[in-house]
Design an enzyme around this catalytic site. Structure first.
Site, PDB file in Angstrom:
ATOM      1  CG  ASP A  37       5.781   1.328  -3.978  1.00  0.00           C
ATOM      2  OD1 ASP A  37       5.574   0.257  -3.368  1.00  0.00           O
ATOM      3  OD2 ASP A  37       6.914   1.767  -4.225  1.00  0.00           O
ATOM      4  N   GLY A  77      12.746  -0.689  -8.627  1.00  0.00           N
ATOM      5  CA  GLY A  77      12.047  -1.849  -8.059  1.00  0.00           C
ATOM      6  C   GLY A  77      11.198  -2.534  -9.121  1.00  0.00           C
ATOM      7  NE  ARG A 130      16.082   1.042  -6.176  1.00  0.00           N
ATOM      8  CZ  ARG A 130      15.253   0.062  -5.796  1.00  0.00           C
ATOM      9  NH1 ARG A 130      15.737  -1.089  -5.377  1.00  0.00           N
ATOM     10  NH2 ARG A 130      13.952   0.244  -5.831  1.00  0.00           N
ATOM     11  CG  ASP A 145       5.001   5.550  -5.649  1.00  0.00           C
ATOM     12  OD1 ASP A 145       4.956   5.026  -6.777  1.00  0.00           O
ATOM     13  OD2 ASP A 145       6.030   5.603  -4.965  1.00  0.00           O
ATOM     14  CB  THR A 188       6.082   1.165  -8.765  1.00  0.00           C
ATOM     15  OG1 THR A 188       6.022   1.091  -7.327  1.00  0.00           O
ATOM     16  CG2 THR A 188       5.209   2.318  -9.193  1.00  0.00           C
ATOM     17  CG  ASP A 207       9.336   8.177  -7.475  1.00  0.00           C
ATOM     18  OD1 ASP A 207       9.945   7.092  -7.330  1.00  0.00           O
ATOM     19  OD2 ASP A 207       9.137   8.966  -6.543  1.00  0.00           O
ATOM     20  NE  ARG A 237       9.387   4.086  -3.276  1.00  0.00           N
ATOM     21  CZ  ARG A 237      10.062   4.623  -4.276  1.00  0.00           C
ATOM     22  NH1 ARG A 237      11.353   4.453  -4.326  1.00  0.00           N
ATOM     23  NH2 ARG A 237       9.463   5.329  -5.185  1.00  0.00           N
TER      24      ARG A 237
END
Ligand code: ADP
Length: 319
Positions: free
Chosen positions: A127, A11, A72, A129, A125, A103, A171
């Site tokens: 996110d 992403g 991807r 995360d 990202t 990740d 996410r």
């Protein structure tokens, strides 16, 4: 090391371009050549690789997205795909690689390192995360995009005396929702890391309404589930007119904030520094405003956690 590669994968996030620029300029500053790999691991397998010069990364520091594009790539998850990638790297004489991504991309970087190819991960990202860094590139920009959207929703929510449920990305992580909720004084913030009770959400809404509050905002992190379902449940449990907004991919775009540009520049340059020091299989990060690095394997084995004090504070302030 005389030649390195850089790619963006998974992403995208605002600030990736600033990170690419930093990798390229920092390497060239140290007389190291840089090759850009287009479309992430897919381009690594197919050999979509071109030399980047100082000017190749001019005029991109303020742009969202990634000039190297992203993808991807299922094939790269296989041993065969990884071997093909390493063949391409050898063919182009590339001796080290910087992978900018999330990740999943880091798992790929770890594989390359296991195959003996020095790779460094830069966390990009929205996110936030990735363990081992307080912030990832793109999180601050996405946060400000969400805040801007909620400010606008709040205007119309007040005019019509409505309750708004806003679903945000992230996410499995609740950071974006938590930070935006705190920044915007949301009534309730639903994040995957904390359980929620529908009765509590309803109680908060009723309490606000009783003291004359004209609008209510409930933030739902995508990791909790659908904002539409939450909106329906609120509508069923109360007589408040409820609307749902799913912010979607606007959160992934836009010009990166100053914070993200600076973070991306620092992390991108640090990744090159580590490669030149002969390090491999590391992820760069920022902790307490200091640049740090960790083994990718260690970072990936940790669970991302939210700041539970911040969550508690968000509840205390939205009484
Ligand atoms: P992100 O990096 O944003 O988390 P993805 O999870 O989609 O995005 O991962 C990006 C790419 O990284 C995948 O398409 C794949 O090519 C590669 N990747 C993900 N997991 C692995 C893995 N376990 N082994 C090798 N490559 C992986």
């Amino acid at each position: 090391m005389k030649r390195i590669g850089v790619l963006t994968s998974g992403g995208d996030s605002p600030g990736m371009n600033a990170a690419i620029r930093a990798v390229v300029r920092k390497a060239i500053y140290h007389d190291v050549e840089v090759y850009g790999i287009y479309y992430g691991y897919a381009g690594l397998i197919s050999g979509d690789i071109q030399k980047l010069e100082i000017g190749s990364v001019g005029d991109i520091i303020h742009r969202g997205g990634t000039m190297l594009y992203t993808a991807r790539c299922k094939e790269f998850q296989t041993e065969e795909g990884q071997k093909k990638a390493i063949e391409q790297l050898n063919k182009f004489g590339i001796e080290g690689l910087v992978v900018i991504g999330g990740d999943g991309s880091f798992r790929g970087a770890e594989k390359l390192t296991e195959h003996g190819f020095p790779t460094i991960g830069v966390p990009g990202t929205i996110d936030n995360d990735i363990p081992g860094t307080d912030f990832t590139i793109g999180f601050d920009t996405a946060l400000n995009t969400v805040i801007d959207a909620i400010d606008k929703i709040r205007d119309t929510a007040t005019s019509h005396e409505r309750t708004y449920v806003v679903e945000v990305m992230g996410r499995d992580a609740g950071d974006l929702a938590l930070w935006a909720g705190l920044a915007d004084g949301a009534e309730s913030i639903l994040i995957p890391e904390e359980d929620y009770q529908m009765e509590d959400i309803v109680k908060r809404l009723q309490r606000g309404s009783n003291r004359g509050k004209k609008h209510s905002i409930i933030l739902v992190a995508e990791g909790v589930g659908s904002g539409i379902d939450i909106g329906r449940k609120i509508q069923e449990a109360t007589d408040f007119e409820t609307r749902v907004t799913v912010l979607g991919h606007i959160q992934r775009g836009g010009s990166p904030t100053g914070v993200d540009r600076v973070l991306a520049s620092r992390l991108g340059a640090k990744a090159v520094e580590l490669l030149l020091e002969g390090k491999a299989g590391k992820t760069v990060g920022i902790q307490s405003n200091k640049l740090v690095y960790h083994d990718i394997a260690d970072a990936l084995s940790q669970k991302h956690e939210i700041d539970s004090e911040m969550y508690k504070l968000s509840q205390e302030l939205s009484i």
